[in-house]
Design a protein around this motif. Structure first.
Motif, PDB file in Angstrom:
ATOM      1  N   THR A   1      39.925  47.719  27.209  1.00 31.13           N
ATOM      2  CA  THR A   1      39.660  47.586  28.636  1.00 31.13           C
ATOM      3  C   THR A   1      38.677  46.426  28.879  1.00 31.13           C
ATOM      4  O   THR A   1      37.714  46.260  28.144  1.00 31.13           O
ATOM      5  CB  THR A   1      39.155  48.928  29.223  1.00 31.13           C
ATOM      6  OG1 THR A   1      38.853  48.713  30.579  1.00 31.13           O
ATOM      7  CG2 THR A   1      37.949  49.486  28.498  1.00 31.13           C
ATOM      8  N   GLY A   2      38.999  45.600  29.871  1.00 31.61           N
ATOM      9  CA  GLY A   2      38.141  44.460  30.199  1.00 31.61           C
ATOM     10  C   GLY A   2      38.436  43.210  29.382  1.00 31.61           C
ATOM     11  O   GLY A   2      37.804  42.173  29.568  1.00 31.61           O
ATOM     12  N   ALA A   3      39.437  43.276  28.487  1.00 29.21           N
ATOM     13  CA  ALA A   3      39.746  42.113  27.643  1.00 29.21           C
ATOM     14  C   ALA A   3      40.342  40.960  28.459  1.00 29.21           C
ATOM     15  O   ALA A   3      40.347  39.811  28.020  1.00 29.21           O
ATOM     16  CB  ALA A   3      40.714  42.513  26.534  1.00 29.21           C
ATOM     17  N   GLY A   4      40.839  41.294  29.646  1.00 21.22           N
ATOM     18  CA  GLY A   4      41.406  40.250  30.505  1.00 21.22           C
ATOM     19  C   GLY A   4      42.930  40.271  30.545  1.00 21.22           C
ATOM     20  O   GLY A   4      43.556  39.259  30.851  1.00 21.22           O
ATOM     21  N   LYS A   5      43.543  41.445  30.301  1.00 25.77           N
ATOM     22  CA  LYS A   5      45.008  41.532  30.253  1.00 25.77           C
ATOM     23  C   LYS A   5      45.630  41.263  31.628  1.00 25.77           C
ATOM     24  O   LYS A   5      46.550  40.464  31.755  1.00 25.77           O
ATOM     25  CB  LYS A   5      45.453  42.923  29.748  1.00 25.77           C
ATOM     26  CG  LYS A   5      44.981  43.248  28.356  1.00 25.77           C
ATOM     27  CD  LYS A   5      45.426  44.610  27.902  1.00 25.77           C
ATOM     28  CE  LYS A   5      44.786  45.768  28.656  1.00 25.77           C
ATOM     29  NZ  LYS A   5      43.351  45.919  28.541  1.00 25.77           N
ATOM     30  N   SER A   6      45.107  41.974  32.651  1.00 21.97           N
ATOM     31  CA  SER A   6      45.700  41.811  33.983  1.00 21.97           C
ATOM     32  C   SER A   6      45.511  40.379  34.475  1.00 21.97           C
ATOM     33  O   SER A   6      46.438  39.775  35.033  1.00 21.97           O
ATOM     34  CB  SER A   6      45.060  42.788  34.979  1.00 21.97           C
ATOM     35  OG  SER A   6      45.090  44.084  34.443  1.00 21.97           O
ATOM     36  N   THR A   7      44.333  39.828  34.242  1.00 22.79           N
ATOM     37  CA  THR A   7      44.061  38.445  34.671  1.00 22.79           C
ATOM     38  C   THR A   7      45.023  37.501  33.951  1.00 22.79           C
ATOM     39  O   THR A   7      45.537  36.550  34.541  1.00 22.79           O
ATOM     40  CB  THR A   7      42.600  38.071  34.306  1.00 22.79           C
ATOM     41  OG1 THR A   7      41.747  39.122  34.731  1.00 22.79           O
ATOM     42  CG2 THR A   7      42.180  36.776  34.943  1.00 22.79           C
TER      43      THR A   7
ATOM     44  N   SER B   1      39.210  43.649  37.543  1.00 22.09           N
ATOM     45  CA  SER B   1      37.895  44.119  37.946  1.00 22.09           C
ATOM     46  C   SER B   1      36.807  43.711  36.973  1.00 22.09           C
ATOM     47  O   SER B   1      37.012  43.653  35.767  1.00 22.09           O
ATOM     48  CB  SER B   1      37.912  45.633  38.057  1.00 22.09           C
ATOM     49  OG  SER B   1      36.602  46.095  38.220  1.00 22.09           O
TER      50      SER B   1
ATOM     51  N   CYS C   1      39.230  50.334  35.340  1.00 22.33           N
ATOM     52  CA  CYS C   1      40.274  49.805  34.471  1.00 22.33           C
ATOM     53  C   CYS C   1      41.651  50.305  34.842  1.00 22.33           C
ATOM     54  O   CYS C   1      41.810  51.280  35.572  1.00 22.33           O
ATOM     55  CB  CYS C   1      39.962  50.156  33.036  1.00 22.33           C
ATOM     56  SG  CYS C   1      39.790  51.903  32.818  1.00 22.33           S
ATOM     57  N   THR C   2      42.637  49.580  34.299  1.00 25.60           N
ATOM     58  CA  THR C   2      44.026  49.938  34.547  1.00 25.60           C
ATOM     59  C   THR C   2      44.306  51.264  33.850  1.00 25.60           C
ATOM     60  O   THR C   2      43.949  51.435  32.693  1.00 25.60           O
ATOM     61  CB  THR C   2      44.930  48.850  33.937  1.00 25.60           C
ATOM     62  OG1 THR C   2      44.448  47.598  34.397  1.00 25.60           O
ATOM     63  CG2 THR C   2      46.361  49.033  34.334  1.00 25.60           C
TER      64      THR C   2
ATOM     65  N   LYS D   1      39.140  34.297  27.823  1.00 19.69           N
ATOM     66  CA  LYS D   1      37.812  33.912  28.322  1.00 19.69           C
ATOM     67  C   LYS D   1      37.188  32.804  27.480  1.00 19.69           C
ATOM     68  O   LYS D   1      36.003  32.850  27.154  1.00 19.69           O
ATOM     69  CB  LYS D   1      36.882  35.138  28.363  1.00 19.69           C
ATOM     70  CG  LYS D   1      37.495  36.355  29.068  1.00 19.69           C
ATOM     71  CD  LYS D   1      36.506  37.470  29.252  1.00 19.69           C
ATOM     72  CE  LYS D   1      37.205  38.735  29.720  1.00 19.69           C
ATOM     73  NZ  LYS D   1      36.353  39.854  29.963  1.00 19.69           N
TER      74      LYS D   1
ATOM     75  N   ASP E   1      36.415  30.000  28.324  1.00 21.51           N
ATOM     76  CA  ASP E   1      35.397  29.252  29.091  1.00 21.51           C
ATOM     77  C   ASP E   1      34.016  29.897  29.001  1.00 21.51           C
ATOM     78  O   ASP E   1      33.002  29.285  29.290  1.00 21.51           O
ATOM     79  CB  ASP E   1      35.824  29.191  30.568  1.00 21.51           C
ATOM     80  CG  ASP E   1      35.972  30.591  31.144  1.00 21.51           C
ATOM     81  OD1 ASP E   1      35.046  31.091  31.773  1.00 21.51           O
ATOM     82  OD2 ASP E   1      37.032  31.223  30.909  1.00 21.51           O
TER      83      ASP E   1
ATOM     84  N   ALA F   1      41.874  32.015  31.769  1.00 25.08           N
ATOM     85  CA  ALA F   1      42.536  32.125  33.071  1.00 25.08           C
ATOM     86  C   ALA F   1      41.701  31.390  34.119  1.00 25.08           C
ATOM     87  O   ALA F   1      42.235  30.736  35.015  1.00 25.08           O
ATOM     88  CB  ALA F   1      42.702  33.593  33.434  1.00 25.08           C
TER      89      ALA F   1
END
Ligand SMILES: Nc1nc2c(ncn2[C@@H]2O[C@H](COP(=O)(O)OP(=O)(O)OP(=O)(O)O)[C@@H](O)[C@H]2O)c(=O)[nH]1
Length: 789
Positions: free
Chosen positions: A110-116, A131, A136-137, A349, A351, A433
């Motif tokens: 969770t938070g790894a950036g999958k949805s983004t 988020s 989380c999803t 991520k 960046d 992203a």
């Protein structure tokens, strides 16, 4: 909690094939695809357009031929029968689905950036809610393009029965009745997750209520009867806003929230210029889930994935445990009857970097970072950051590639696993992203250098093109073969070649059939042997396995463990724990049987290696021996006309044989899953009485009772239930074996029947020359493509 009205009563499933997308009215001309993405090369784009064109034209030819056959009549019994068989064959070709969905599974914490990441891949910045606040999803989300006009989401809810089953578990997890220990519920992730779900659905006092009180609240009264809800919006932002409460587990949200009772969500993007229809990206939730149906969906969806993406933030990618775990699971899925053919590690991520710290840690000199004293401060900072990002991307890529290639090699050399994919199919991508969206607006030409989002699209396109090429090649060749047969039918009266060759080829066909059946019986015996050993090992290890599951994890005195064990029992031995990750007692007990099946499968059911004893090897040798017999030179006295007819028949039979073995491979891949899953499903069934009894135990000191029940059940019954597990696996295998035998016998008999058929000529057959010329043009192009590989 209230629910909006549904318009989903007649909705189709999210797995709907592209040919049947509900918003594509039949007969309406399909919209022309306008791909603008620079990651797709001009050649790929051209090829893609050609695939569409060849497929449409071939289908049209099939329809025209079928129509002509349907308009033909004959009252002569032999002609009538032949006509019927021809119509049946053409009807099957007409109905054949050429574009099955291709699934890409996206996994990560969770938070790894999958949805983004998915938003960036589909070039829809605000499609899936993301988020930064820890929400989380929660459900599986499938994202795909389609030919409709609006952004669309299909939300599928859990059935009421399924939710009520989970509700019992949630109430127990939050309850005080079993709390004979001092555990602080606040520290227990299992309890926290359960409370969160109850509060979400039933309000803040939900966790204090009894199961009966919660059921009385009848939350399903407002759920659409169809169990589905469809949202349609003009833009991605609006859809995303409306979807949010169905997707995210956000503890302090104020609007109505539905996510705990959502089973899965399918999101459709209209006019998508990035990825083809039928490519489905699946965002798998990063957290554990106590719901049985959702856990099962997780497993089946993973099994269907052709490609697995393992996502993690770049700063943690190399050492993240979950990356190793998902890699292991994907490999297991690839071998255990799954379809996974490649694994991509995606480091997100990029960046996000502390450049000065990084430059210091890696002792990067100004020269290495391309920095000079002349750079003004702003430019200096920017350049330093960019250099560090590039350095880290390269370093992480190399490290991960090496790490996983080594892991892969270890698995291979251990001899325990043979994978359908090779070392080269392991790829690492570094993406940002954030950077993507920045450059997308200001400097699109620089995107390629700074983030590999375009390379990920190319990865998908390659997968898609490879699949389509294979399917199209077989299909066009089959139609071409059928037309060869049809144009030669009118000219085969008195063809002595057909008469003379029938016996030889029929004999070869029959011998191949016998050989194949014998081979199936041989491997059946081999599986039986493997399973016999598996049963012995499982019996030996069962005590140890159950002990490991019933004792607090890692030997530590974990006081809330009775709740986790209760949850495991209530879910029949399978529980995706928030604290411990996925737990599956049934699979662990039957593991030796699974390992034996793996071993058996490596040597007999693999398709990527043409080893003599593998299924692929067998198929190749049958194909070769039949082709050789069919191709045997003709007697010199044959007339040119007869020789031409024979050439048509030969090619027809060869294309049919090719198509048959292609279909058999597909069937084996699909059916393999059933017998792979059989041992643990069988053990689950045998363990059920113990799980149920343990679940019924309540009150103080419940943990020792539960442990005793499970332990004694395994001690008393293990011999019986591992034998049942073996028998169930054998039954599934025998079922697959009989279906294969039937299929190969049925189809080879028809091939032979048609290959040597004679049209007696009492009634004329329609002229198929025009259709034959058309399909020959297409076949030449498709064949050239495959030959050039
Ligand atoms: N700086 C930076 N932040 C990113 C990037 N990608 C994602 N994030 C942030 O990471 C956070 C989590 O992203 P999500 O896409 O919601 O993560 P997820 O993996 O889908 O999380 P779950 O829904 O919990 O499974 C958000 O705040 C994103 O803005 C990136 O490339 N750069």
């Amino acid at each position: 909690m209230e629910f909006e009205d549904s318009e989903g009563a007649n909705s189709t499933s999210s797995d709907v094939r592209r040919n049947q997308t509900p918003e594509t009215p039949t007969g309406r001309k399909q919209r022309k695809r306008k791909l603008k993405d620079p990651s797709i090369t001009a050649e790929d784009y051209e090829l893609w357009k050609n695939y569409d064109k060849w497929e449409a034209e071939t289908k049209k030819i099939v329809e025209a031929v079928l129509k002509k056959l349907e308009d033909s009549n004959s009252n002569k019994p032999n002609e009538e029968d032949l006509l019927l068989t021809l119509k049946k064959k053409m009807q099957q070709l007409k109905e054949k689905c050429l574009q099955e969905n291709i699934y890409v599974g996206v996994f990560g914490q969770t938070g790894a950036g999958k949805s983004t990441l998915l938003n960036a891949v589909f070039k829809e910045k605000s499609l899936l809610p993301t988020s930064s606040s820890g929400a989380c999803t929660s459900a599986i989300i499938k994202v795909q393009s389609y030919e409709g006009r609006k952004f669309k989401a299909e939300i599928e809810f859990l059935s009421e029965q399924n939710w009520n089953d989970e509700l019992k578990l949630l109430v127990e997890l939050c309850g005080k009745e079993d709390s004979d220990d001092e555990v602080d519920d606040e520290d227990d992730m299992e309890v926290e997750t359960a409370k969160n779900k109850l509060q979400t659905v039933y309000g803040s006092s939900g966790p204090e209520k009894s199961y009966e009180e919660l059921v009385k609240m009848n939350i399903y009264q407002n759920i659409p009867k169809s169990g589905k809800k469809i949202l349609r919006e003009d833009n991605a932002e609006e859809l995303s806003r409306k979807l949010d409460p169905y997707i995210r587990s956000q503890p302090c949200q104020t609007s109505k929230i539905y996510w705990p009772i959502v089973k899965s969500i399918s999101v459709y993007i209209p006019y998508c210029q990035i990825l083809p229809e039928g490519v489905v990206l699946i965002d798998f939730p990063g957290l554990g889930d106590s719901n049985k149906t959702r856990s099962e969906m997780w497993k089946t969806n993973l099994m269907n994935c052709s490609s697995v993406w393992i996502v993690s933030a770049i700063c943690r990618a190399v050492n993240e445990k979950i990356v190793h775990e998902i890699f292991g699971t994907s490999i297991k899925s690839a071998t255990n009857g799954g379809r996974c053919h490649d694994v991509a590690f995606i480091c997100t991520k990029t960046d996000d970097i502390e450049e000065q710290e990084y430059a210091r840690d890696y002792r990067l000199t100004n020269e290495e970072m391309n920095l000079t004293d002349d750079n003004d401060l702003l430019e200096y900072d920017g350049k330093q950051k960019q250099s560090c990002i590039r350095h880290r991307n390269k370093h992480v890529k190399e490290t991960m590639k090496k790490q996983y290639e080594e892991k892969w090699t270890k698995l291979m050399t251990k001899g325990s696993t043979q994978l359908e994919f090779s070392k080269d199919d392991l790829c690492v991508y570094t993406v940002s992203a954030k950077q993507y969206w920045k450059l997308e607006q200001k400097e699109p030409s620089n995107i390629f250098a700074e983030t590999e989002i375009p390379s990920l699209r190319k990865h998908i396109i390659d997968l898609y093109m490879k699949e389509r090429k294979k399917v199209l090649n077989i299909y066009v060749s089959e139609v071409w073969g059928m037309l060869l047969l049809l144009i030669s039918l009118n000219q085969n009266k008195q063809n002595e070649i057909l008469k003379s060759r029938f016996n030889t080829i029929n004999k070869a066909f029959q011998m191949s059939l016998e050989d194949f059946n014998e081979h199936l019986e041989d491997i059946c015996r081999s599986l039986q042997d493997h399973l016999k050993h598996g049963v012995r090992e499982a019996e030996k290890k069962s005590g140890q396995v159950i002990q490991q599951h019933i004792e607090p994890r890692g030997g530590r005195n974990y006081q809330g463990f009775h709740k986790t064990l209760k949850a495991i029992c209530r879910n029949d031995g399978v529980f995706n724990s928030a604290k411990f990750g996925p737990i599956d007692i049934n699979h662990d007990l039957s593991k030796p049987l699974h390992q034996k099946i793996d071993h058996f499968s490596d040597s007999t059911l693999q398709f990527n290696k043409g080893r003599r004893h593998s299924m692929e090897g067998r198929f190749n040798s049958i194909k070769l021996s039949l082709t050789n017999i069919i191709d045997e030179p003709l007697p010199t006295k044959s007339t040119a006309e007869n020789a031409w007819v024979w050439k048509c028949r030969k090619d027809f039979m060869k294309t049919e044989i090719n198509g048959l073995f292609y279909d058999l491979k597909k069937q084996i891949t699909e059916r393999k899953q059933h017998f792979y899953n059989a041992p643990s499903l069988s053990v689950q069934c045998s363990m059920k009485p113990a799980y149920e009894e343990a679940t019924r135990k309540k009150g103080a000191g419940v943990l020792p009772f539960m442990k005793k029940i499970l332990k004694e059940h395994v001690e008393e019954k293990h011999e019986e239930f591992f034998k049942d597990a073996r028998d169930n696996a054998m039954e599934q295998f025998n079922d697959m074996k009989e279906k294969l035998k039937k299929e190969i016998h049925g189809r080879m008999t028809i091939t032979l029947e048609l290959g040597f058929s004679q049209w007696s000529g009492h009634n004329p057959l329609p002229d198929f020359q025009k259709e034959f010329d058309q399909i020959t043009l297409i076949w030449n192009e498709v064949k050239d493509l495959s030959d050039s590989d």
